[in-house]
Write a protein that holds these residues in place. Structure first.
Motif, short mmCIF file in Angstrom:
data_model
loop_
_atom_site.label_atom_id
_atom_site.label_comp_id
_atom_site.label_asym_id
_atom_site.label_seq_id
_atom_site.Cartn_x
_atom_site.Cartn_y
_atom_site.Cartn_z
N THR A 11 0.85 -1.18 0.00
CA THR A 11 0.00 0.00 0.00
C THR A 11 0.88 1.23 0.00
N SER A 43 0.56 5.42 0.84
CA SER A 43 -0.26 6.51 1.36
C SER A 43 0.61 7.74 1.54
N TRP A 76 -3.83 7.42 -2.09
CA TRP A 76 -3.78 6.13 -1.41
C TRP A 76 -3.90 5.07 -2.49
N ALA A 77 -3.05 4.06 -2.43
CA ALA A 77 -3.08 3.01 -3.45
C ALA A 77 -2.75 1.65 -2.83
N TYR A 78 -3.38 0.63 -3.38
CA TYR A 78 -3.08 -0.77 -3.06
C TYR A 78 -2.61 -1.42 -4.34
N GLY A 98 -6.69 2.62 -6.39
CA GLY A 98 -6.58 3.58 -5.31
C GLY A 98 -7.37 4.83 -5.59
#
Length: 213
Positions: free
Chosen positions: A33, A35, A42-44, A62
């Protein structure tokens, strides 16, 4: 009895050794992840990492500035090429990839902040021994802080400071040594005829998460 004492002394000596900069395994897969301090991003992502072939693939989703996005990118550092892959309609875009490949590693000039146990040290299997390092970003203005496992040098988290986002934090989890399907690090067949536009702006890995639109 003497042999037991000797073995215990050797074990104590090994545990007392000062941590040293290290390099992660050359083939890794897992998830991460990203952030940012200012909460704009925010990204996964699921990731595949091949230090031998200098290839990275990220399948991410995200939000950036309250807008959601998905992206599937393949970074081929030896070829200097990045593919944006769109599986839904079997198309690709191709962009020049600038910069050199940076393996997952703690640089030799990093400074050790300290060693800690994530979880608990009260019982076997309840904690994870990690080392945290800090240093200056090479080619960038700012600092970084990276945490890796003491045994195996598996990435746990990395923080670095940028002008655009402030502190950015990447957390790694579900890491597995090896890649179950190495073919995913090759461009799909429907990407092979994709041509790179002459006026495409080059992108580098460090700025990949920053340039969401």
């Amino acid at each position: 009895m003497r042999l037991l004492v000797v073995l215990m002394c050797l074990l104590a000596g090994c545990l007392a050794q000062k941590p040293h900069p290290c390099r992660s395994p050359p083939l890794l897969s897992g998830a991460l992840t990203v952030s940012t301090q200012n909460e704009k991003l925010w990204a996964y992502a699921q990731y595949l990492y091949d230090a031998l072939g200098q290839r990275v693939r990220l399948r991410e989703l995200g939000t950036y500035q309250n807008k959601s996005f998905t992206q599937d990118v393949l970074l081929l550092f030896r070829e200097g090429t990045m593919y944006d892959i769109f599986e839904n309609n079997h198309t690709c875009s191709k962009r020049p990839l600038k910069g050199v490949f940076h393996p997952m590693a703690i640089p030799k000039d990093a400074s050790l902040l300290g060693q800690a146990i994530l979880g608990s040290s009260s019982g076997p299997g309840q904690g994870l021994l990690v080392n945290t390092w800090t240093g200056d970003l090479h080619g960038e203005t700012g600092k970084y802080m990276s945490t890796v496992t003491e045994f195996g040098c598996i990435p746990v988290s990395t923080m670095y400071h940028t002008v655009q986002f402030g502190w950015m934090m990447t957390s790694f989890f579900n890491n597995v040594i090896g890649i179950s399907d190495p073919g995913q690090l090759n461009p799909p067949d429907f990407c092979l005829d994709t041509e790179m536009k002459a006026d495409e702006e080059p992108v580098d890995f460090f700025h990949l998460f920053r340039n969401k639109h």
